[in-house]
Design an enzyme around this catalytic site. Structure first.
Site, PDB file in Angstrom:
ATOM      1  N   PRO A 239       7.089 -11.346  19.281  1.00 26.95           N
ATOM      2  CG  PRO A 239       6.366  -9.451  18.135  1.00 26.95           C
ATOM      3  CD  PRO A 239       7.030 -10.778  17.925  1.00 26.95           C
TER       4      PRO A 239
ATOM      5  CE1 TYR B 205       1.506 -15.327  11.525  1.00 27.65           C
ATOM      6  CE2 TYR B 205       1.310 -16.107  13.793  1.00 27.65           C
ATOM      7  CZ  TYR B 205       1.722 -15.139  12.876  1.00 27.65           C
ATOM      8  OH  TYR B 205       2.365 -14.010  13.323  1.00 27.65           O
TER       9      TYR B 205
ATOM     10  NE  ARG C  33      -2.057  -1.737   3.440  1.00 27.47           N
ATOM     11  CZ  ARG C  33      -2.469  -1.866   4.698  1.00 27.47           C
ATOM     12  NH1 ARG C  33      -3.682  -1.476   5.031  1.00 27.47           N
ATOM     13  NH2 ARG C  33      -1.676  -2.371   5.621  1.00 27.47           N
TER      14      ARG C  33
HETATM   15  P1  NDP Z   1      -0.203  -5.450  10.322  1.00 32.78           P
HETATM   16  O1  NDP Z   1      -1.231  -6.186   9.550  1.00 32.78           O
HETATM   17  O2  NDP Z   1      -0.596  -4.205  11.020  1.00 32.78           O
HETATM   18  O3  NDP Z   1       1.068  -5.147   9.394  1.00 32.78           O
HETATM   19  C1  NDP Z   1       1.550  -6.070   8.462  1.00 32.78           C
HETATM   20  C2  NDP Z   1       2.430  -5.349   7.466  1.00 32.78           C
HETATM   21  O4  NDP Z   1       2.951  -6.307   6.541  1.00 32.78           O
HETATM   22  C3  NDP Z   1       1.672  -4.316   6.656  1.00 32.78           C
HETATM   23  O5  NDP Z   1       2.452  -3.150   6.547  1.00 32.78           O
HETATM   24  C4  NDP Z   1       1.507  -4.968   5.292  1.00 32.78           C
HETATM   25  O6  NDP Z   1       1.530  -3.975   4.288  1.00 32.78           O
HETATM   26  C5  NDP Z   1       2.785  -5.807   5.228  1.00 32.78           C
HETATM   27  N1  NDP Z   1       2.686  -6.890   4.270  1.00 32.78           N
HETATM   28  C6  NDP Z   1       1.868  -7.967   4.310  1.00 32.78           C
HETATM   29  N2  NDP Z   1       2.042  -8.725   3.224  1.00 32.78           N
HETATM   30  C7  NDP Z   1       2.998  -8.115   2.464  1.00 32.78           C
HETATM   31  C8  NDP Z   1       3.614  -8.408   1.225  1.00 32.78           C
HETATM   32  N3  NDP Z   1       3.275  -9.479   0.519  1.00 32.78           N
HETATM   33  N4  NDP Z   1       4.566  -7.563   0.740  1.00 32.78           N
HETATM   34  C9  NDP Z   1       4.916  -6.468   1.446  1.00 32.78           C
HETATM   35  N5  NDP Z   1       4.372  -6.132   2.620  1.00 32.78           N
HETATM   36  C10 NDP Z   1       3.412  -6.954   3.124  1.00 32.78           C
HETATM   37  O7  NDP Z   1       0.359  -6.510  11.366  1.00 32.78           O
HETATM   38  P2  NDP Z   1       1.569  -6.458  12.416  1.00 32.78           P
HETATM   39  O8  NDP Z   1       2.196  -5.138  12.454  1.00 32.78           O
HETATM   40  O9  NDP Z   1       1.047  -7.039  13.657  1.00 32.78           O
HETATM   41  O10 NDP Z   1       2.530  -7.526  11.752  1.00 32.78           O
HETATM   42  C11 NDP Z   1       3.910  -7.311  11.515  1.00 32.78           C
HETATM   43  C12 NDP Z   1       4.663  -8.589  11.785  1.00 32.78           C
HETATM   44  O11 NDP Z   1       4.544  -8.918  13.165  1.00 32.78           O
HETATM   45  C13 NDP Z   1       4.162  -9.823  11.031  1.00 32.78           C
HETATM   46  O12 NDP Z   1       5.283 -10.544  10.571  1.00 32.78           O
HETATM   47  C14 NDP Z   1       3.406 -10.607  12.096  1.00 32.78           C
HETATM   48  O13 NDP Z   1       3.382 -11.978  11.822  1.00 32.78           O
HETATM   49  C15 NDP Z   1       4.241 -10.290  13.313  1.00 32.78           C
HETATM   50  N6  NDP Z   1       3.596 -10.501  14.602  1.00 32.78           N
HETATM   51  C16 NDP Z   1       2.441  -9.850  14.930  1.00 32.78           C
HETATM   52  C17 NDP Z   1       1.869 -10.057  16.176  1.00 32.78           C
HETATM   53  C18 NDP Z   1       0.584  -9.435  16.576  1.00 32.78           C
HETATM   54  O14 NDP Z   1      -0.020  -9.877  17.563  1.00 32.78           O
HETATM   55  N7  NDP Z   1       0.115  -8.387  15.905  1.00 32.78           N
HETATM   56  C19 NDP Z   1       2.509 -10.928  17.159  1.00 32.78           C
HETATM   57  C20 NDP Z   1       3.706 -11.584  16.695  1.00 32.78           C
HETATM   58  C21 NDP Z   1       4.233 -11.337  15.480  1.00 32.78           C
HETATM   59  P3  NDP Z   1       0.652  -3.952   2.946  1.00 32.78           P
HETATM   60  O15 NDP Z   1      -0.660  -4.615   3.274  1.00 32.78           O
HETATM   61  O16 NDP Z   1       0.538  -2.493   2.630  1.00 32.78           O
HETATM   62  O17 NDP Z   1       1.477  -4.699   1.956  1.00 32.78           O
HETATM   63  C1  8X3 Z   2       0.860 -13.296  16.270  1.00 31.11           C
HETATM   64  C2  8X3 Z   2       0.471 -13.633  17.656  1.00 31.11           C
HETATM   65  O1  8X3 Z   2      -0.610 -15.333  19.180  1.00 31.11           O
HETATM   66  O2  8X3 Z   2      -1.777 -14.828  17.102  1.00 31.11           O
HETATM   67  O3  8X3 Z   2       2.056 -13.890  15.888  1.00 31.11           O
HETATM   68  O4  8X3 Z   2       0.211 -16.140  17.074  1.00 31.11           O
HETATM   69  S1  8X3 Z   2      -0.468 -15.052  17.737  1.00 31.11           S
END
Ligand code: NDP
Ligand code: 8X3
Length: 258
Positions: free
Chosen positions: A187, A157, A39
């Protein structure tokens, strides 16, 4: 001590959540940013905001990390423009669906594997050689507690985040003898767009994930990423697990009754 000022930092998935928060903290410490996501509009809005507040450069790239050929072209562009990354934050990732294995959806599985594993590999494979050539750099993988313990219906996942943990270890081992650092930040529950994406826009279901306890904020993780990357040259934090105080593992999440 600020060891970040003037460094070039790539952040994937910078258009929301943890990646966006990382962009803010690195910008506020004077890093120059290369922001990646699909995006572009969101990235450009963030860029405007960051440039108003900080004396840095910010470039934004509309890039799907799953598209290997485009990732290679993007790396070529960085090279042509003499943009040599010091730090790579592999944050782009997602969950898609929450189903029992035997009821799983192949499209969901492909999306998670392609983004969380192959996307991370694509970007790392084109950026790490630049670091190896200079014998300098830091690569941060955003893993998860899902990479430490499997939870019901988390199957694929969790498998992708176990893979990230193995890749993090593999990178560390293969970079033995170099000055390049590799870290995984893992996290627990962070309130971002994550659950909205997992439940395909079902806001109510997504909101329920964070009910009855105080989840982590994206800034909490960004602070940790910054701490890890800003650590002295001889310190390599290989794996950091962070959960909300109400959570002790994927199963034990204490929710207060309303
Ligand atoms: P969000 O959905 O808020 O952010 C995810 C980001 O990844 C967005 O900026 C999205 O951007 C980008 N993204 C997804 N697919 C693609 C792609 N194919 N190419 C480029 N960019 C991509 O989630 P989080 O901030 O929570 O997630 C960030 C990371 O943290 C992930 O790896 C997630 O697995 C990990 N995580 C999250 C946790 C949680 O509880 N939220 C806990 C543990 C880990 P866009 O859609 O614009 O491409
Ligand atoms: C994201 C957190 O607990 O949904 O990685 O797997 S959880």
């Amino acid at each position: 001590m600020n060891r970040i000022k003037g460094k070039i930092v790539i952040i994937t998935g910078a258009s929301s959540g943890i990646g966006e928060a990382c962009s803010r903290i690195f910008a506020s410490h004077g890093a120059n940013l290369l922001l990646v996501a699909r995006r572009k509009k969101k990235l450009d809005l963030l860029r405007e905001e960051l440039l108003k507040e900080n004396k840095i450069t910010v470039k934004t790239y509309e890039l799907d990390v799953c598209d290997r050929e485009k990732v290679k072209d993007w790396a070529g562009t960085l090279k042509k423009e003499d943009l040599t990354p010091d730090i790579l934050i592999n944050n782009a990732g997602l969950a898609s669906g929450l189903n029992k294995f035997h009821e799983g959806d192949f499209t969901d599985w492909d999306r998670m594997i392609d983004t969380n594993v192959k996307g991370l590999l694509n970007v790392s494979r084109v950026i790490l050689p630049v670091m190896v050539e200079r014998n300098q750099g830091h690569l941060v993988n955003i893993g998860s507690i899902a990479g430490h313990m499997v939870y019901p219906q988390g199957n694929i996942y969790c498998a992708t985040k176990y893979a990230v943990r193995a890749i993090n270890e593999g990178m560390n081992i293969d970079l033995y003898g170099t000055k390049i650092k590799v870290s995984s930040i893992d996290p627990g529950a962070v309130e971002t767009e994550f659950s909205r994406v997992r439940f395909k826009g079902d806001e109510k279901r997504a909101a329920k994930v964070y009910e009855g306890f105080e989840p982590l904020k994206p800034d909490d993780i960004a602070d940790a990423v910054f701490y890890v990357v800003n650590s002295p040259e001889h310190v390599n934090i290989q794996d950091l697990v962070i959960m909300p105080t109400a959570q002790r593992n994927p199963y034990l999440l204490h929710r207060e009754e309303k």
